[in-house]
Motif scaffolding. Structure first.
Motif, PDB file in Angstrom:
ATOM      1  N   HIS A  19       0.827  -1.212   0.000  1.00  0.00           N
ATOM      2  CA  HIS A  19       0.000   0.000   0.000  1.00  0.00           C
ATOM      3  C   HIS A  19       0.864   1.267   0.000  1.00  0.00           C
ATOM      4  N   GLY A  20       1.884   1.265  -0.830  1.00  0.00           N
ATOM      5  CA  GLY A  20       2.721   2.445  -0.988  1.00  0.00           C
ATOM      6  C   GLY A  20       3.799   2.618   0.060  1.00  0.00           C
ATOM      7  N   HIS A  21       3.865   1.741   1.047  1.00  0.00           N
ATOM      8  CA  HIS A  21       4.925   1.768   2.052  1.00  0.00           C
ATOM      9  C   HIS A  21       5.982   0.730   1.679  1.00  0.00           C
ATOM     10  N   HIS A  22       7.222   1.009   2.066  1.00  0.00           N
ATOM     11  CA  HIS A  22       8.347   0.169   1.645  1.00  0.00           C
ATOM     12  C   HIS A  22       9.052  -0.417   2.867  1.00  0.00           C
ATOM     13  N   TYR A  23       9.290  -1.729   2.818  1.00  0.00           N
ATOM     14  CA  TYR A  23       9.864  -2.453   3.949  1.00  0.00           C
ATOM     15  C   TYR A  23      10.979  -3.374   3.471  1.00  0.00           C
ATOM     16  N   ALA A  24      11.957  -3.570   4.349  1.00  0.00           N
ATOM     17  CA  ALA A  24      13.004  -4.565   4.077  1.00  0.00           C
ATOM     18  C   ALA A  24      13.262  -5.368   5.337  1.00  0.00           C
ATOM     19  N   LEU A  25      13.409  -6.669   5.170  1.00  0.00           N
ATOM     20  CA  LEU A  25      13.809  -7.543   6.263  1.00  0.00           C
ATOM     21  C   LEU A  25      15.130  -8.176   5.859  1.00  0.00           C
ATOM     22  N   VAL A  26      16.182  -7.825   6.568  1.00  0.00           N
ATOM     23  CA  VAL A  26      17.519  -8.324   6.267  1.00  0.00           C
ATOM     24  C   VAL A  26      17.846  -9.448   7.251  1.00  0.00           C
ATOM     25  N   GLU A  27      18.102 -10.639   6.730  1.00  0.00           N
ATOM     26  CA  GLU A  27      18.445 -11.782   7.577  1.00  0.00           C
ATOM     27  C   GLU A  27      19.968 -11.844   7.760  1.00  0.00           C
ATOM     28  N   VAL A  28      20.399 -11.686   9.004  1.00  0.00           N
ATOM     29  CA  VAL A  28      21.818 -11.713   9.349  1.00  0.00           C
ATOM     30  C   VAL A  28      22.131 -13.097   9.903  1.00  0.00           C
ATOM     31  N   ASP A  29      23.065 -13.789   9.273  1.00  0.00           N
ATOM     32  CA  ASP A  29      23.318 -15.174   9.663  1.00  0.00           C
ATOM     33  C   ASP A  29      24.807 -15.443   9.831  1.00  0.00           C
ATOM     34  N   ARG A  30      25.113 -16.644  10.351  1.00  0.00           N
ATOM     35  CA  ARG A  30      26.471 -17.195  10.476  1.00  0.00           C
ATOM     36  C   ARG A  30      27.393 -16.347  11.361  1.00  0.00           C
ATOM     37  N   LEU A  31      26.823 -15.673  12.358  1.00  0.00           N
ATOM     38  CA  LEU A  31      27.651 -15.038  13.385  1.00  0.00           C
ATOM     39  C   LEU A  31      27.937 -16.066  14.480  1.00  0.00           C
TER      40      LEU A  31
END
Length: 537
Positions: A26-38
């Motif tokens: 609905h015109g909003h912008h989202y990002a989900l960044v998966e941080v792994d292997r720490l």
């Protein structure tokens, strides 16, 4: 992340980087960044970039660096929890009406090194209030529609929910805390509307309005974006059908608003469409977070707070193995005993135990004074009590040391315990509100309804309509407290220590409240070692 436009979001930590493109709703912008292997047991400051430009931490930030802290195997979990938080300014007028935000006071204490950073923040409902809006939210609504038309000053659509979430989580101190401590969340009624799914009568009234369908769709869709995605592990997200739509190649260029709306409408129409409950494991501590709103079966002849599918899932989670089992449910499983009996009696009346005229009165009473907790769904209360008792008695294998229900909703905090002679201790810990205190006359009403003569009178009323007795008795061992509080649970060698803390303003400095202790209790594996601690003078 929520961003102003489509972009590439990158997270940099430990000499590495991870990135994800935004998706649109609905015109909003989202990002989900998966941080792994720490590496386990490590703490890494991190930065966030948008299209190669650093945006976090902000250059003028007064707060410590935001960090990613990975779980340390064998460590003792430290978990903060609470519910019911209004989003108003943190100045004198805001604090006079709503009290000091205990979450913000906690954030400032963590930032100043006066409080240990928890491993998890657990929000147990009413993170936002869609039906009781603040002056700031009303101003936004008036700017886009006629507030004299339905639904008036209540939320209408996804755009208004997005603005409300911005108001809820954009204070600098709380924003920093959320950037440096993992979170887990579940909704309660005010995330959608007061008494959400209290009964079939309530739902039919809502569905007869001109605005309800858009509200429930927007509420569930925005909850999925702003709260639920963070509840899921990468493996769980990978199998989530809606997340799979996000990850499709064309999702970057296609607004997913319609698809998410269709998904939310299906969830409301059919509770078996999607599971909002989930489980987290912290070595020998298991956290089971239960949806007590969408998963209801409102059929009068088969009323359940957890429908058959959801109860089966819950049953599978409560098996032997962990040392401590935490069951997080927005609604207290063990209400003060007097109120429990009253709610059980009212359910029977509303279901016709005293005939049709009394049933109408029972329904009106249920909706008027919020008699719709676990006690008002006796089928589910009895079933969950049986499951918990079997686990506590060792019928499912070696019993854990404790089974603790973590809840909110009622706008006062307390600890109750089941009276048992052996096996696991079964405890109810309530932390509510984080910031939304009861008016004083309602505090009196809640106390009268819950304690003293209300207990035998409520029990007699429940028996008069043939409500089965609870399978065990319990009593309040600490509280009630009516302060705005955030509770911290710490697993230790002597048991689970739970401490309730509140914010206090000193010398008129409303922006920098100190964090005070309200009460504390250690739930030891054996009652002889129980250590309730009074608040400091």
């Amino acid at each position: 992340m929520e961003t102003r436009a489509a972009c590439l979001v990158a997270v940099r930590a430990a000499g590495r980087s991870w990135q994800a493109r935004t998706f649109a709703v609905h015109g909003h912008h989202y990002a989900l960044v998966e941080v792994d292997r720490l590496e386990p047991g490590t703490v890494h400051p991190y930065e966030v970039e948008i299209d190669g430009i650093r945006v976090w931490p902000e250059p003028d930030s007064a707060f410590p660096a935001s960090v990613i802290a990975t779980w340390t195997p064998g460590a003792s979990i430290r978990l903060a929890f609470g519910s019911c938080r209004t989003s108003v300014p943190h100045d004198g007028p805001g604090n006079r009406v709503h009290g000091v935000d205990s979450l913000r006071a906690f954030a400032l204490a963590v930032a100043d090194g006066l409080e240990v950073r928890p491993d998890l923040l657990l929000f147990l409902g009413d993170q936002v209030y869609a039906d009781s809006t603040t002056s700031e939210m009303k101003e936004f609504i008036r700017a886009r529609r006629d507030i004299r038309e339905e639904p008036g000053a209540e939320l209408k659509d996804f755009e208004e929910y997005a603005h409300l979430y911005g108001l809820a989580w954009s204070d600098p101190a709380n924003r920093w805390l959320l950037s440096t401590v993992p979170t887990a969340m579940i909704f309660d009624d005010h995330d959608i509307r007061d008494d959400w799914n209290a009964s079939l009568d309530w739902k039919e009234k809502m569905e007869a309005t001109s605005w309800w369908h858009e509200r429930i769709v927007a509420g569930l869709a925005s909850y999925w974006v702003y709260q639920h995605l963070g509840n899921l592990s990468p493996e769980e997200r990978a199998t989530d059908r809606m997340w799979q739509r996000v990850r499709e190649d064309d999702a970057v260029s296609v607004d997913l608003g319609d698809a998410l709306d269709e998904f939310a409408a299906r969830c409301d129409r059919d509770a078996s469409e999607y599971r909002w409950s989930y489980r987290r494991e912290f070595d020998d501590v298991r956290l089971v977070v239960v949806d007590s709103r969408v998963a209801r079966d409102l059929t009068p002849s088969a009323r359940k707070l957890l429908n058959t599918r959801e109860l089966d899932w819950f049953d599978e989670q409560l098996h032997a193995g962990p040392r401590h089992v935490l069951v997080a449910t927005s609604l207290p499983f063990l209400l003060p005993l007097g109120l429990h009996h009253v709610e059980a009696w009212d359910e029977a009346i509303a279901q016709g135990a005293w005939g049709r005229p009394a049933a109408r009165l029972g329904e009106r009473l249920r909706q008027a004074v919020d008699l719709e907790h676990w006690a008002a769904f006796q089928n589910s209360f009895q079933a969950v009590a049986r499951i918990a008792t079997e686990l506590a008695d060792g019928a499912r294998g070696p019993s854990p040391a404790t089974i603790t229900f973590l809840s909110g909703d009622v706008h006062y905090s307390y600890v109750a315990e089941v009276e048992r002679e052996g096996g696991s201790r079964i405890v109810q810990a309530v932390c509510s509100p984080v910031r939304n205190p009861l008016p004083r006359f309602l505090r009196w009403f809640s106390t009268v309804m819950s304690y003293g003569p209300a207990v035998p009178l409520g029990a007699a009323a429940a028996r008069s309509v043939k409500v089965p007795d609870p399978p065990f008795r319990w009593r309040t061992v600490m509280g009630p407290w009516f302060d705005n509080t955030l509770a911290v649970l710490q697993d230790g060698t002597d048991g689970l220590t739970m401490t309730w803390r509140t914010g206090k303003v000193e010398h008129g400095d409303h922006l920098h409240p100190r964090l005070d202790e309200v009460g504390s209790m250690t739930v030891a594996p054996t009652r002889d070692a129980d250590l309730p601690t009074p608040p400091p003078p």
